[in-house]
Design an enzyme around this catalytic site. Structure first.
Site, PDB file in Angstrom:
ATOM      1  N   HIS A 175     -11.614  -8.980  -6.703  1.00 50.29           N
ATOM      2  CA  HIS A 175     -11.254  -7.676  -6.133  1.00 50.29           C
ATOM      3  C   HIS A 175     -10.391  -6.958  -7.159  1.00 50.29           C
ATOM      4  CE1 HIS A 175     -10.048  -4.599  -3.435  1.00 50.29           C
ATOM      5  NE2 HIS A 175      -9.083  -5.212  -2.788  1.00 50.29           N
TER       6      HIS A 175
ATOM      7  N   HIS B 229       0.852  -1.199   0.000  1.00 47.69           N
ATOM      8  CA  HIS B 229       0.000   0.000   0.000  1.00 47.69           C
ATOM      9  C   HIS B 229       0.888   1.249   0.000  1.00 47.69           C
ATOM     10  CE1 HIS B 229      -3.679  -2.271   1.827  1.00 47.69           C
ATOM     11  NE2 HIS B 229      -3.633  -2.381   0.524  1.00 47.69           N
TER      12      HIS B 229
ATOM     13  N   TYR C  22      -2.485  -8.318   9.881  1.00 42.41           N
ATOM     14  CA  TYR C  22      -3.264  -7.996   8.686  1.00 42.41           C
ATOM     15  C   TYR C  22      -4.663  -7.523   9.082  1.00 42.41           C
ATOM     16  CZ  TYR C  22      -4.971  -8.706   3.874  1.00 42.41           C
ATOM     17  OH  TYR C  22      -5.490  -8.529   2.617  1.00 42.41           O
TER      18      TYR C  22
ATOM     19  N   ASP D  56      -8.979 -11.044  -0.214  1.00 40.82           N
ATOM     20  CA  ASP D  56      -8.190 -10.492   0.892  1.00 40.82           C
ATOM     21  C   ASP D  56      -8.616 -11.023   2.259  1.00 40.82           C
ATOM     22  OD1 ASP D  56      -6.254  -8.956  -0.368  1.00 40.82           O
ATOM     23  OD2 ASP D  56      -7.581  -7.242  -0.602  1.00 40.82           O
TER      24      ASP D  56
ATOM     25  N   GLU E 129      -8.326  -4.329  -6.739  1.00 40.22           N
ATOM     26  CA  GLU E 129      -7.077  -3.713  -6.290  1.00 40.22           C
ATOM     27  C   GLU E 129      -5.914  -4.264  -7.116  1.00 40.22           C
ATOM     28  OE1 GLU E 129      -5.069  -2.457  -1.995  1.00 40.22           O
ATOM     29  OE2 GLU E 129      -6.583  -4.028  -2.080  1.00 40.22           O
TER      30      GLU E 129
END
Length: 394
Positions: A79, A23, A192, A164, A81
């Site tokens: 997802h 990130h 996490y 995730d 991302e």
């Protein structure tokens, strides 16, 4: 590298041993990570997720060695991302008309990332895709942890592809939960959850309850980061339910930022006071100016009480403490007590600022805070010790 997960499912992802930040620079990955992609070869062939963009060419090349790309009937994007969808542009150059199944928000996100009008097929909870021996069942999971997130369940092998959720940033060639070091696995799983999923804890509980209500058997949970849960796979689901329920252990964490060790000495004296009245409590001290912020946040997540300390600088607090408090504020921890402390030379605003920031972060203040002028003398150290005794007795 690829390996058989079951007779019908093959892992075709990438293990990233070198990854140390994620990130951007926001999340530390001391043990690397993996980007898990899965190939389901039933009567129809399905690719579930891809890998991060830096590995896109490698991913597509290895996938071509594994299978004729034109034989892929469907792509599932659980997802959007970029660590999961990053190889799509490279892959879609080869098979541009292959349908991509994702949520409505997934379409928006994928278009936003790649500006391509691929052959999207929108799905919602309960929609199915028959691929032969088994079906794929789609379950929307918005805000776990993006609006577009979803799970895909494969009936033939009773596998939940959870993206995730239930994952960890953890590189391992062993790939299965029963083969890896359990302490490492759960340390990374908790870190996490604490740093990424905490803000969505109420949604975690609701989504898990919804999935459980389907009464579907789960033989494996195939995540998109880290290992695959195959030995008692629902153990991580049960752990998520605990973590989502305002989790805490019998731990008090002292985090501080210090210029010339005066605030550090205060932290140590407070810790001594706590230990003198409560020898069974776990006490952890972190200089946040020198410690990994995500590791500190994981310890805050575990704690029932947090003490924050900082020297005063320019009528404010030190930047390391300000950064960690901002992260904590965004995560929205619940059911935790807190107090502040700090040294100063002339203006002395730090404790007041810390109190306000702790309240904004949702902590229950249980003390007005402790100030010490310059380097704390014996009386100041005694006062800190007594503060620790008071807090340790709570």
């Amino acid at each position: 590298m690829s390996f058989k997960v079951t007779d019908l499912v093959t892992w075709v992802g990438k293990i990233d041993w070198e990854l140390r930040k994620f990130h951007g620079e926001e999340y530390s990955t001391h043990r690397g990570s993996s980007y898990n992609s899965y190939l389901v070869r039933d009567e129809k062939t399905v690719l579930i997720d891809t890998v991060w963009m830096p590995f896109a060419k490698e991913f597509v090349a290895k996938l071509e060695n594994e299978i004729d790309l034109n034989s892929i009937d469907y792509i599932i994007a659980n997802h959007a991302e970029v660590d999961h969808s990053g190889a799509l542009p490279e892959l879609m150059k080869k098979i541009p008309n292959t349908p991509i199944y994702c949520t409505k928000n997934g379409v928006k996100s994928l278009k936003g990332h790649y500006h391509q009008d691929w052959n999207f097929v929108e799905v919602k909870t309960g929609d199915t895709l028959d691929i032969g021996k088994g079906k794929l069942i789609f379950v929307e999971a918005p805000m776990l942890h993006w609006p577009d997130s979803m799970f895909t369940y494969y009936t033939a092998d009773s596998i939940l592809f959870s993206n995730d959720a239930f994952g960890q940033h953890y590189a391992s060639e062993l790939m299965f939960n029963d083969k890896v070091d359990q302490a490492e696995l759960y340390q990374e799983a908790l870190k996490y959850y604490a740093n990424i999923l905490t803000p969505f804890s109420p949604l975690v509980t609701k989504k898990i309850e919804q999935v459980l209500s389907f009464n579907l058997p789960v033989n494996m949970i195939c995540t998109s980061h880290g290992i695959i849960w195959r030995d008692n796979p629902t153990q991580i689901v049960e752990q998520y339910m605990k973590w989502a329920d305002n989790y805490q252990e019998n731990q008090i964490t002292l985090m501080y930022d210090t210029m010339w060790d005066a605030t550090k000495r205060m932290a140590e004296a407070i810790a001594d006071g706590i230990k003198s009245v409560n020898p069974d409590v776990t006490i952890k001290l972190f200089n946040v100016g020198r410690s990994d912020k995500n590791d500190v946040v994981a310890e805050v997540f575990k704690s029932r009480m947090v003490l924050a300390g900082s020297s005063t600088i320019n009528k404010s607090i030190l930047s390391g403490m300000a950064g960690v408090l901002d992260i904590v504020k965004g995560l929205g921890f619940k059911n935790k007590k807190a107090a502040a402390f700090g040294s100063y030379g002339w203006s002395g605003e730090s404790v007041g600022i810390l109190n306000e920031e702790l309240k904004k972060a949702g902590f229950e203040l249980v003390d007005d805070g402790m100030k010490a002028l310059w380097n704390p003398d014996e009386d100041a150290i005694k006062a800190c010790f007594e503060m620790g005794q008071k807090l340790g007795a709570l």
